[in-house]
Design an enzyme around this catalytic site. Structure first.
Site, PDB file in Angstrom:
ATOM      1  N   HIS A 166      51.824  26.445  47.786  1.00 43.77           N
ATOM      2  CA  HIS A 166      50.970  25.227  47.401  1.00 43.77           C
ATOM      3  C   HIS A 166      50.074  25.057  48.022  1.00 43.77           C
ATOM      4  O   HIS A 166      49.975  24.154  49.016  1.00 43.77           O
ATOM      5  CB  HIS A 166      52.020  24.041  47.021  1.00 43.77           C
ATOM      6  CG  HIS A 166      51.466  23.031  46.217  1.00 43.77           C
ATOM      7  ND1 HIS A 166      51.911  22.503  44.995  1.00 43.77           N
ATOM      8  CD2 HIS A 166      50.193  22.247  46.423  1.00 43.77           C
ATOM      9  CE1 HIS A 166      51.169  21.532  44.655  1.00 43.77           C
ATOM     10  NE2 HIS A 166      50.352  21.280  45.489  1.00 43.77           N
ATOM     11  N   HIS A 213      45.530  24.498  47.804  1.00 40.80           N
ATOM     12  CA  HIS A 213      44.327  24.595  46.952  1.00 40.80           C
ATOM     13  C   HIS A 213      43.135  25.297  47.699  1.00 40.80           C
ATOM     14  O   HIS A 213      42.951  24.873  48.687  1.00 40.80           O
ATOM     15  CB  HIS A 213      43.798  23.022  46.530  1.00 40.80           C
ATOM     16  CG  HIS A 213      44.880  22.242  45.760  1.00 40.80           C
ATOM     17  ND1 HIS A 213      45.012  22.497  44.326  1.00 40.80           N
ATOM     18  CD2 HIS A 213      46.100  21.859  46.084  1.00 40.80           C
ATOM     19  CE1 HIS A 213      46.035  21.540  43.973  1.00 40.80           C
ATOM     20  NE2 HIS A 213      46.627  21.480  44.988  1.00 40.80           N
ATOM     21  N   HIS A 232      51.769  20.192  38.880  1.00 42.22           N
ATOM     22  CA  HIS A 232      52.019  19.020  39.705  1.00 42.22           C
ATOM     23  C   HIS A 232      52.620  17.865  38.947  1.00 42.22           C
ATOM     24  O   HIS A 232      52.242  17.622  37.768  1.00 42.22           O
ATOM     25  CB  HIS A 232      50.421  18.398  40.233  1.00 42.22           C
ATOM     26  CG  HIS A 232      49.928  19.106  41.114  1.00 42.22           C
ATOM     27  ND1 HIS A 232      49.417  20.532  41.077  1.00 42.22           N
ATOM     28  CD2 HIS A 232      49.372  19.061  42.505  1.00 42.22           C
ATOM     29  CE1 HIS A 232      48.805  21.023  42.124  1.00 42.22           C
ATOM     30  NE2 HIS A 232      48.888  19.973  43.124  1.00 42.22           N
ATOM     31  N   GLU A 273      54.502  13.398  42.219  1.00 43.96           N
ATOM     32  CA  GLU A 273      53.576  12.896  43.429  1.00 43.96           C
ATOM     33  C   GLU A 273      53.419  11.510  43.279  1.00 43.96           C
ATOM     34  O   GLU A 273      53.607  10.809  44.172  1.00 43.96           O
ATOM     35  CB  GLU A 273      52.527  13.888  43.456  1.00 43.96           C
ATOM     36  CG  GLU A 273      51.795  13.686  44.709  1.00 43.96           C
ATOM     37  CD  GLU A 273      50.373  14.551  44.727  1.00 43.96           C
ATOM     38  OE1 GLU A 273      49.887  15.058  43.559  1.00 43.96           O
ATOM     39  OE2 GLU A 273      49.756  14.698  45.797  1.00 43.96           O
ATOM     40  N   ASP A 291      49.153  22.069  50.684  1.00 46.71           N
ATOM     41  CA  ASP A 291      48.564  21.377  49.764  1.00 46.71           C
ATOM     42  C   ASP A 291      46.772  21.526  50.103  1.00 46.71           C
ATOM     43  O   ASP A 291      46.123  22.471  49.430  1.00 46.71           O
ATOM     44  CB  ASP A 291      49.027  19.872  49.603  1.00 46.71           C
ATOM     45  CG  ASP A 291      48.508  19.403  48.444  1.00 46.71           C
ATOM     46  OD1 ASP A 291      47.967  20.010  47.465  1.00 46.71           O
ATOM     47  OD2 ASP A 291      48.915  18.236  48.081  1.00 46.71           O
ATOM     48  N   ASP A 292      46.362  20.673  50.883  1.00 52.31           N
ATOM     49  CA  ASP A 292      44.886  20.646  51.275  1.00 52.31           C
ATOM     50  C   ASP A 292      44.829  20.332  52.784  1.00 52.31           C
ATOM     51  O   ASP A 292      44.245  19.345  53.354  1.00 52.31           O
ATOM     52  CB  ASP A 292      44.135  19.552  50.422  1.00 52.31           C
ATOM     53  CG  ASP A 292      44.244  19.642  48.848  1.00 52.31           C
ATOM     54  OD1 ASP A 292      43.810  20.353  48.188  1.00 52.31           O
ATOM     55  OD2 ASP A 292      45.324  19.028  48.615  1.00 52.31           O
TER      56      ASP A 292
HETATM   57  N1  ADE Z   1      44.093  18.779  43.617  1.00 55.88           N
HETATM   58  C1  ADE Z   1      44.066  19.235  45.080  1.00 55.88           C
HETATM   59  N2  ADE Z   1      44.930  18.573  45.699  1.00 55.88           N
HETATM   60  C2  ADE Z   1      45.943  17.788  44.951  1.00 55.88           C
HETATM   61  C3  ADE Z   1      46.933  17.029  44.864  1.00 55.88           C
HETATM   62  N3  ADE Z   1      47.310  16.625  46.030  1.00 55.88           N
HETATM   63  N4  ADE Z   1      47.423  16.692  43.917  1.00 55.88           N
HETATM   64  C4  ADE Z   1      46.846  17.018  42.540  1.00 55.88           C
HETATM   65  N5  ADE Z   1      45.585  17.507  42.443  1.00 55.88           N
HETATM   66  C5  ADE Z   1      45.275  18.099  43.624  1.00 55.88           C
HETATM   67 ZN    ZN Z   2      48.318  20.248  45.142  1.00 51.10          ZN
END
Ligand code: ADE
Ligand code: ZN
Length: 334
Positions: A14, A16, A193, A196, A274-275
């Site tokens: 996971h 992006h 997703h 969260e 994630d990011d």
């Molecule tokens: N797009 C990029 N990061 C995200 C996240 N943590 N949750 C939902 N969409 C995303």
């Molecule tokens: Zn994500």
């Protein structure tokens, strides 16, 4: 001195693609294209946002600085190279037809460019990579259906899944059934997703209507014991991103994050970043920090990676090779 064993091989399900862009690369692109950064970064050079909504906006602004196929190849090669340097043997990255358009590229050119970056990193380090195309939930139902159609009409050997990203507080999961059916019929693996920013109902919705085998985050399932039981029984895998959840304020501290409770309840847990630069984390940091805080030993770290390989959207031969690599590197834990 007894030499330390190498780290347990890692795998990430996971992340992006645009969310993996280091600020240094974004600065370089802004200079090249003569674009003002306009508060995108703070005084310390970190991405500037303060909640989930502003994070999603910042993400879109940074993404749009990637404009040419070469920009995306460099991004993918850099990210997968960094992942391999931290001991990862496998990674899946979310890509987005909508973000391709915002960058002025066709989806095909964008996907081919990212695929090229993955292949370059594979040649340099041996890391295996795959792509998962995503629809962005808060762009609306039609946009997500268009993302699914674009995805299935442009196959790529490394594109093996379809997912739903974006703001889960918008749009009921049932609205996205058609998009997921299109992707499922094309043989793609499915993830969404949920859990969260949404609670258990949001998770139940993606299980009931989208037939996913994995959930992005899913951690707020812990609020409903019957749902946790269902996730265990159905063998659904959670793509857990603790650092992301803490950065976005879902939990105040890793100690209070439910990842260990979910694991102990029998849920199949994997770890992801994630990011990563947005949340000031990396996959290696996620493995190291959860292990430190919850006392996870090498056998448990191996279990997390094995869970990721089992739930991965790649072919069985690749999985067999990855399992072999994992076994060879963790003989000491058997
Ligand atoms: N797009 C990029 N990061 C995200 C996240 N943590 N949750 C939902 N969409 C995303
Ligand atoms: Zn994500």
């Amino acid at each position: 001195m007894i030499p330390k064993p190498p780290v347990v091989p890692r795998a990430e399900l996971h992340c992006h693609m645009e969310g993996a862009a280091p600020p240094s690369l974004v600065i370089q692109l802004a200079e090249r294209y003569g674009v003002a950064l306009d508060g995108l970064l703070d005084a310390n050079g970190n991405y500037s946002w303060h909640d989930f909504t502003t994070f999603l906006k910042t993400y879109d602004v940074a993404s749009a600085l990637f404009r040419s196929p070469e920009d995306f190849t460099l991004l993918a090669e850099t990210y997968f190279g960094m992942l391999a340097a931290e001991g990862a043997i496998y990674g899946e990255v979310f890509i987005s037809p909508d973000h391709a358009v915002q960058s002025g590229l066709t989806y095909k050119a964008y996907m081919d460019a990212i695929g090229e970056g993955i292949m370059r990193a594979n040649e340099a380090t041996g890391i295996e990579g795959r792509m998962i195309s995503t629809g962005v939930r808060h762009y609306g139902v039609k946009a997500v259906e268009m993302a699914a159609l674009t995805t299935v009409n442009n196959p790529h050997p490394l594109l093996t899944g379809f997912g739903l990203a974006g703001d889960e507080r918008e749009g009921h999961p049932s609205n996205y059934q058609k998009a997921f059916k299109i992707a499922q019929e094309a043989g793609l693996g499915l993830t969404a997703h949920a859990g969260e920013f949404g609670g258990p109902e949001s998770v139940k919705g993606v299980l009931d209507f989208l037939h996913v085998t994995r959930i992005g985050h899913g951690v707020r399932s812990v609020e409903d014991p019957a749902l946790v039981q269902r996730i265990v029984e159905e063998g659904v895998t959670l793509e857990v991103c603790p650092g992301s959840n803490i950065a976005l304020g879902v939990y105040s501290n890793l100690r209070f994050h439910p990842v260990n409770i979910l694991r102990q309840a029998g849920v199949k847990i994997t770890l992801s970043s994630d990011d990563p630069p947005f949340f000031r984390t990396t996959l290696g940091h996620e493995y190291a920090e959860t292990s430190r805080v919850f006392g996870w030993d090498r056998a448990i770290q191996k279990e997390l990676t094995a869970n990721a390989i089992k739930a991965a959207f790649c072919d069985d031969d690749t999985k067999a090779r990855l399992f072999q690599q994992l076994e060879e590197a963790t003989r000491d834990t058997n």
